[in-house]
Design an enzyme around this catalytic site. Structure first.
Site, short mmCIF file in Angstrom:
data_model
loop_
_atom_site.label_atom_id
_atom_site.label_comp_id
_atom_site.label_asym_id
_atom_site.label_seq_id
_atom_site.Cartn_x
_atom_site.Cartn_y
_atom_site.Cartn_z
CE1 TYR A 141 -0.67 -9.06 -3.16
CE2 TYR A 141 -2.02 -8.19 -4.94
CZ TYR A 141 -1.72 -8.27 -3.60
OH TYR A 141 -2.46 -7.57 -2.68
CD GLU A 183 -5.46 -6.30 -2.41
OE1 GLU A 183 -5.03 -6.43 -3.58
OE2 GLU A 183 -4.71 -6.29 -1.42
C1 HEM Z 1 1.76 -10.21 -0.28
C2 HEM Z 1 2.02 -9.06 -0.89
C3 HEM Z 1 1.89 -7.71 -0.25
C4 HEM Z 1 2.00 -7.37 1.06
C5 HEM Z 1 2.27 -8.26 2.25
C6 HEM Z 1 1.80 -5.94 1.14
C7 HEM Z 1 1.81 -5.22 2.32
C8 HEM Z 1 1.56 -3.87 2.42
C9 HEM Z 1 1.53 -3.12 3.64
C10 HEM Z 1 1.79 -3.69 5.04
C11 HEM Z 1 1.22 -1.85 3.33
C12 HEM Z 1 1.05 -0.67 4.32
C13 HEM Z 1 -0.42 -0.61 4.71
C14 HEM Z 1 -0.69 0.53 5.69
O1 HEM Z 1 -0.93 1.62 5.24
O2 HEM Z 1 -0.66 0.31 6.89
C15 HEM Z 1 1.08 -1.78 1.90
C16 HEM Z 1 0.82 -0.62 1.19
C17 HEM Z 1 1.00 -0.53 -0.17
N1 HEM Z 1 1.15 -1.57 -1.06
FE1 HEM Z 1 1.29 -3.50 -0.60
N2 HEM Z 1 1.60 -5.44 -0.11
C18 HEM Z 1 1.66 -6.49 -0.99
C19 HEM Z 1 1.51 -6.42 -2.36
C20 HEM Z 1 1.48 -5.25 -3.08
C21 HEM Z 1 1.47 -5.17 -4.51
C22 HEM Z 1 1.43 -6.35 -5.47
C23 HEM Z 1 1.51 -3.85 -4.84
C24 HEM Z 1 1.55 -3.28 -6.23
C25 HEM Z 1 2.62 -2.83 -6.78
C26 HEM Z 1 1.50 -3.10 -3.59
C27 HEM Z 1 1.49 -1.73 -3.49
C28 HEM Z 1 1.31 -1.04 -2.31
C29 HEM Z 1 1.27 0.41 -2.23
C30 HEM Z 1 1.42 1.37 -3.41
C31 HEM Z 1 1.06 0.73 -0.89
C32 HEM Z 1 1.01 2.13 -0.26
C33 HEM Z 1 2.41 2.50 0.10
C34 HEM Z 1 2.53 3.87 0.73
O3 HEM Z 1 1.55 4.60 0.79
O4 HEM Z 1 3.63 4.20 1.19
N3 HEM Z 1 1.48 -3.99 -2.56
N4 HEM Z 1 1.28 -3.02 1.36
#
Ligand code: HEM
Ligand SMILES: Cc1cc2nc3c(=O)[nH]c(=O)nc-3n(C[C@H](O)[C@H](O)[C@H](O)COP(=O)(O)OP(=O)(O)OC[C@H]3O[C@@H](n4cnc5c(N)ncnc54)[C@H](O)[C@@H]3O)c2cc1C
Length: 440
Positions: A141, A183
């Site tokens: 994060y 988480e």
């Molecule tokens: C406040 C921080 C964060 C927010 C608001 C956020 C938000 C999101 C959202 C909205 C999604 C799409 C969910 C869906 O499938 O509908 C997502 C997916 C994902 N997030 Fe986060 N995230 C955050 C932090 C992180 C962190 C720290 C990581 C690690 C590097 C991360 C890695 C991912 C990955 C790998 C996906 C899947 C992307 C894909 O399949 O295209 N996220 N996140």
């Protein structure tokens, strides 16, 4: 004024993150159903100074949100190329992940300044489950926060005063803290160490369901038992592609009735209008052979049916059928007296995967009815209808619970026809097979 408003700063956030992720707290978290803070409390978490700044700048951030997230990903990947293996590069190429992140941050900020904003819980849950399936860790994060806020500065330039930067930093860390906490709870419940989120599974059977759909039956290769899977949940499958890249994709567990094994069912994605064919679905279709090992995550997702006795409508299209079979299996096993209607739309009957299995399991349910709509109908087919799904005349029952899965336009159609019939929105659940852009 709540104490947290006067002391909320980076140190507090770090302490909270430590608290949520310490062994003591996570053991306690396991007992909780959710740690997502309700709307009413959320507003009081933002410091009054930042609240005013966020209220004044939310509009400009919202207008530029997609520009910001479009800058964010390339700069983060340039500094942390190891993260390319976690993010779906198809969603990067078509911009869907960028839009999903942008809309979630804007919606979260709106929650902080408007107590009447619609509930955000389902979005938080969806993100936390997706993160669980990918093994996202609290320390990551800091990386995301750094590059997201830097991207805000790149796009908005001198307009970002130190005061504005501080306010949005606070918004980010409030969002992050809640996700980290939820988480941590999910990892505890699943018994998963985020440092080792995947297990090897062996492909023990391939079933060619249709021309474009294959099922893979998988067995844990580490000798341990299957995890608990709630029907409707998905797993992330990580594959090493021929070009040397590694990529994850989510696949619904399409059958949980195979004892020591689980099944996933993959629809081959063909590229249209010049776009390439789907990378992972093509790879699994062409390469996954009996005996191969795949890295698979713990089950995740909250598209799961409760145990009430109300009638169920399962409305699917195309690959969405993968969510229907496990739910029908569940009802046949645990509540065979419960009324179930399955309604499925597809291009043709030859494209309709898992149909015979769903019908066979459905026969174990006392009150089970199946309806099908095909864009092209065989002359000999007396049971199906031609064209798009029409729910207007189905005998649903007053307290029907709806689970729908398929392409977004299909689910929007299902939802609006059901709302017209008086089914409350709160009884309609949906699963998107990609980043959730439903509310964008
Ligand atoms: C406040 C921080 C964060 C927010 C608001 C956020 C938000 C999101 C959202 C909205 C999604 C799409 C969910 C869906 O499938 O509908 C997502 C997916 C994902 N997030 Fe986060 N995230 C955050 C932090 C992180 C962190 C720290 C990581 C690690 C590097 C991360 C890695 C991912 C990955 C790998 C996906 C899947 C992307 C894909 O399949 O295209 N996220 N996140
Ligand atoms: C919760 C969940 C459950 C799911 N369950 C299932 C399931 O049970 N069965 C199933 O079949 N699928 C399921 N999916 C979908 C699955 O995860 C994959 O998204 C799907 O298999 C496609 O992956 P792919 O690698 O083949 O396609 P990708 O390579 O990711 O391509 C995706 C899209 O992006 C386009 N694209 C890629 N590169 C470019 C480019 N350079 N320019 C323009 N466009 C581009 C492609 O043409 C394609 O339309 C689920 C998804 C989720 C989120």
């Amino acid at each position: 004024m709540p104490v947290i408003n006067t002391v909320f700063d980076r140190t507090t956030v770090k302490q909270l993150v430590f608290l949520f992720t310490s062994a003591f707290a996570t053991a306690a978290l396991k007992q909780l159903r959710s740690v997502i803070v309700p709307n009413t409390v959320l507003k009081s978490l933002l410091s009054p100074r930042s609240e005013a700044v966020v209220a004044a700048t939310a509009g400009v951030v919202a207008t530029n949100a997609e520009k910001i997230t479009a800058r964010f990903y390339p700069r983060m990947f340039a500094e942390h190329p190891e993260l390319l293996r976690l993010f779906n590069q198809g969603n990067q190429a078509n911009g869907e992940q960028s839009r999903a992140l942008a809309s979630s941050v804007v919606a979260y900020a709106v929650q902080l300044i408007d107590p009447d904003a619609p509930s955000f819980d389902h979005v938080m849950k969806r993100i936390a489950h997706k993160h669980l399936s990918l093994g996202i860790r609290p320390d990551q994060y800091t990386i995301v926060g750094h590059h997201l806020l830097a991207a805000v500065g790149e796009v908005l330039g001198d307009a970002v005063t130190p005061e504005i930067a501080t306010a949005w930093d606070e918004v980010y860390w409030l969002f992050a803290t809640q996700l980290i906490a939820e988480e941590a709870r999910l990892y505890q419940q699943a018994g998963v160490d985020p440092a080792r989120p995947l297990r090897p599974y062996r492909v023990v059977r391939r079933i060619e369901e249709t021309h474009d759909v294959v099922s893979l039956v998988l067995e844990p290769a580490d000798g341990d038992v299957l995890p608990d899977i709630s029907p409707g949940q998905y797993v992330s499958v990580f594959v090493d592609l021929p070009d040397g890249s590694r990529q994850p994709r989510q696949y619904t567990v399409s059958s949980t009735a195979l004892g020591t094994r689980l099944q996933i069912t993959i629809s081959r994605l063909k590229g249209t209008n010049g776009a390439p064919d789907g990378q992972v679905s093509s790879f699994l279709h062409d390469q996954a052979a009996i005996g191969d090992l795949l890295d698979v995550s713990a089950p995740a997702g909250d598209f799961v049916v409760g145990s009430s006795n109300g009638p169920l409508l399962l409305a699917s299209a195309g690959a969405g059928i993968t969510t229907v079979l496990p739910i029908v299996e569940l009802i046949a096993r645990t509540q065979p007296q419960r009324k179930v209607i399955v309604a499925h739309a597809d291009r043709t009957s030859q494209d309709h995967a898992l149909r015979d299995t769903v019908l066979a399991v459905g026969r174990q349910i006392d009150d089970f009815t199946a309806y099908t709509w095909y864009e092209t109908l065989d002359d000999t087919d007396q049971h199906s209808k031609k064209g798009f799904m029409n729910l207007s005349e189905l005998p649903l029952g007053d307290d029907v619970q709806v689970f729908t899965c398929g392409p977004l336009p299909f689910m929007r159609h299902v939802r609006s026809s059901l709302l017209e019939r008086g089914v409350p929105a709160s009884r309609i659940r949906y699963e998107v097979f990609g980043p959730d852009l439903w509310e964008v």
